[in-house]
Design an enzyme around this catalytic site. Structure first.
Site, mmCIF file in Angstrom:
data_model
loop_
_atom_site.group_PDB
_atom_site.id
_atom_site.type_symbol
_atom_site.label_atom_id
_atom_site.label_comp_id
_atom_site.label_asym_id
_atom_site.label_seq_id
_atom_site.Cartn_x
_atom_site.Cartn_y
_atom_site.Cartn_z
ATOM 1 N N SER A 67 0.803 -1.224 0.000
ATOM 2 C CA SER A 67 0.000 0.000 0.000
ATOM 3 C C SER A 67 0.838 1.277 0.000
ATOM 4 O O SER A 67 0.356 2.308 -0.462
ATOM 5 C CB SER A 67 -0.965 -0.001 1.182
ATOM 6 N N HIS B 253 -5.644 -3.203 -2.682
ATOM 7 C CA HIS B 253 -5.333 -2.262 -3.760
ATOM 8 C C HIS B 253 -5.360 -2.910 -5.141
ATOM 9 O O HIS B 253 -4.980 -2.297 -6.127
ATOM 10 C CB HIS B 253 -3.978 -1.608 -3.506
ATOM 11 N N LYS C 110 -12.182 1.002 -1.516
ATOM 12 C CA LYS C 110 -11.160 1.611 -2.363
ATOM 13 C C LYS C 110 -11.686 1.636 -3.807
ATOM 14 O O LYS C 110 -12.540 2.443 -4.105
ATOM 15 C CB LYS C 110 -9.846 0.867 -2.163
HETATM 16 C C1 LIG Z 1 -6.989 -0.093 3.357
HETATM 17 C C2 LIG Z 1 -6.360 -1.417 3.629
HETATM 18 C C3 LIG Z 1 -6.950 -2.331 4.493
HETATM 19 C C4 LIG Z 1 -8.125 -1.965 5.343
HETATM 20 O O1 LIG Z 1 -9.285 -1.881 4.620
HETATM 21 P P1 LIG Z 1 -10.472 -0.962 5.146
HETATM 22 O O2 LIG Z 1 -11.658 -1.445 4.436
HETATM 23 O O3 LIG Z 1 -10.079 0.427 4.820
HETATM 24 O O4 LIG Z 1 -10.549 -1.185 6.634
HETATM 25 C C5 LIG Z 1 -6.408 -3.588 4.586
HETATM 26 N N1 LIG Z 1 -5.306 -3.922 3.912
HETATM 27 C C6 LIG Z 1 -4.673 -3.063 3.092
HETATM 28 C C7 LIG Z 1 -3.460 -3.497 2.356
HETATM 29 C C8 LIG Z 1 -5.183 -1.780 2.937
HETATM 30 O O5 LIG Z 1 -4.558 -0.906 2.154
#
Ligand SMILES: *Cc1c(COP(=O)(O)O)cnc(C)c1O
Length: 395
Positions: A184, A212, A243
């Site tokens: 990320s 992602h 996302k």
């Molecule tokens: C954003 C993210 C999460 C968490 O997801 P949310 O739905 O925002 O709680 C988990 N793993 C990774 C790699 C992320 O970037």
């Protein structure tokens, strides 16, 4: 007052290391042009990679979902909060990921953070299990590993050989390898085919957090497993839906037995109020777009933006991370320098977040540029010009 003084000392320590974080208040929807603290900025910070967070069809579906199902679910899934919208979404997601798993079933959870806690605590429930965790994993995977009863071994970033040696040496009854698919804060991909081959050889689970990748990777946007053409009963897949999918929540997909175990035992699933059903209803609209021709167009546009940004940036001292995804980090080094760069961009109306430890390793503070299919090519060109100019003039 001793208690408060103690807390304030902690805050002072953060400030003295340039680690204080500040929230900006957005007065408009998540979009490239965003009104923030009363001022319009061109934003390169969201994970709304396909530009669906404010897409009219998705917003309309959310409205429709609220009129069909109300505002809240009222209870946890196992009590009375599991609605038709949740059930339909889980069916759609299971079909979505079915080419990559055996007997796929999907479970929708309130957030990706909770999904990761749920998977690792359910699979790693006994002390005889061992979790092998990639060094750059997301905080939620680290916390899930801590919360599980299993032992935890961290393997170096991207180092398949080191992981192989660790698996070889392990006597654990259950072995669980866990990794982000797209890292990320760096944007690079984990070597999933090699990891999966290794896991199959050792009878280990491979848990893939595709936060992602879901919606963005793969010709149909099915994510990292589609991108690499993987299929295995050893896979446990986590896709997040706040996302690229633009709404919120997350899902775990795996063999139906794994999902059934989670329904029975995963505390982050069981002991929380189900997400509002309207979110699940809106996600059905979002999946329609992602899987259809518009999704393909949006992914192609996003890929063109990534190429044009990378082609335009020319740095002497800063480093553009080797990433082919929508996450394009510019590594600067010190916390202060990264903060100064972000502030200078903001002066020019560009919003790019500075990412500092503990999110990234000390000395690798960076600007985390994220691109979205909602950006125009001219907007990306404007960012590139500003970054090139700033690097020349920055001390
Ligand atoms: C954003 C993210 C999460 C968490 O997801 P949310 O739905 O925002 O709680 C988990 N793993 C990774 C790699 C992320 O970037």
């Amino acid at each position: 007052m001793d208690l408060i003084a103690h807390v304030n000392r902690k805050l002072d320590t953060l400030a003295s290391h340039s680690l204080t974080r500040r929230r900006r208040v957005a007065d408009s929807a998540c979009a490239p042009r965003q009104v923030v603290d009363g001022r319009e900025l061109l934003a390169f910070c969201s994970n709304d990679y396909l530009g669906l967070a404010a897409h009219p069809q998705v917003v309309e579906a959310l409205r429709e979902g609220a009129s069909l199902y109300g505002a809240g679910s009222g209870a946890s899934h196992l009590v009375s909060g599991h609605s038709r919208a949740h059930a339909l979404l889980e069916e759609r997601l299971a079909a979505w990921i079915a080419p990559h798993l055996e007997q796929a079933r999907a479970l929708y959870l309130c957030t990706g953070y909770m999904a990761n806690l749920a998977v690792l605590t359910a699979l790693g429930a006994d002390a005889e299990a061992q979790i092998f965790s990639e060094a750059l994993n997301h905080a939620s995977l680290i916390d899930g590993a801590r919360l599980a009863r299993a032992g935890v071994t961290v393997y170096p970033h991207g180092d398949v050989d080191a992981l192989a040696a660790q698996l070889e040496a392990s006597q654990a009854a259950t072995k669980i390898v866990v990794t982000d698919s797209v890292f990320s804060m760096d944007g690079n991909l984990a070597p999933l085919p090699a990891l999966l081959a290794l896991c199959e050889r050792h009878g280990a689970w491979l848990v893939v957090d595709d936060a992602h990748g879901f919606g963005v990777l793969g010709a149909q946007g099915r994510g990292a497993l589609e991108h690499f053409g993987l299929r295995s009963p050893n896979l446990v897949y986590i896709g997040t839906l706040g996302k690229a999918a633009g709404v919120g929540g997350a899902f775990v997909a795996a063999h139906a037995s794994v999902i059934e175990l989670m329904v029975q035992r995963a505390r982050p699933y069981i002991y929380t109020t189900a997400a509002p059903p309207a979110l699940a209803h809106a996600l059905l609209a979002s999946l329609d777009i992602i899987g259809g021709p518009e999704g393909a167009r949006r992914r192609a546009h996003l890929a063109a933006l990534v190429d044009s940004l990378r082609a335009a940036l020319r740095f002497q001292r800063w480093q553009l991370a080797p990433s082919a995804t929508a996450i394009q980090p510019v590594i600067i080094g010190s916390n202060d320098d990264a903060l100064r760069a972000a502030a200078a961009l903001q002066e020019q109306g560009l919003w790019v977040p500075a990412i500092r430890p503990p999110t990234v390793a000390p000395g690798t503070a960076r600007l985390r540029v994220t691109l979205s299919a909602a950006h125009g090519i001219d907007e990306v060109a404007r960012l590139a010009r500003a970054l090139n100019e700033l690097e020349k003039t920055a001390q």
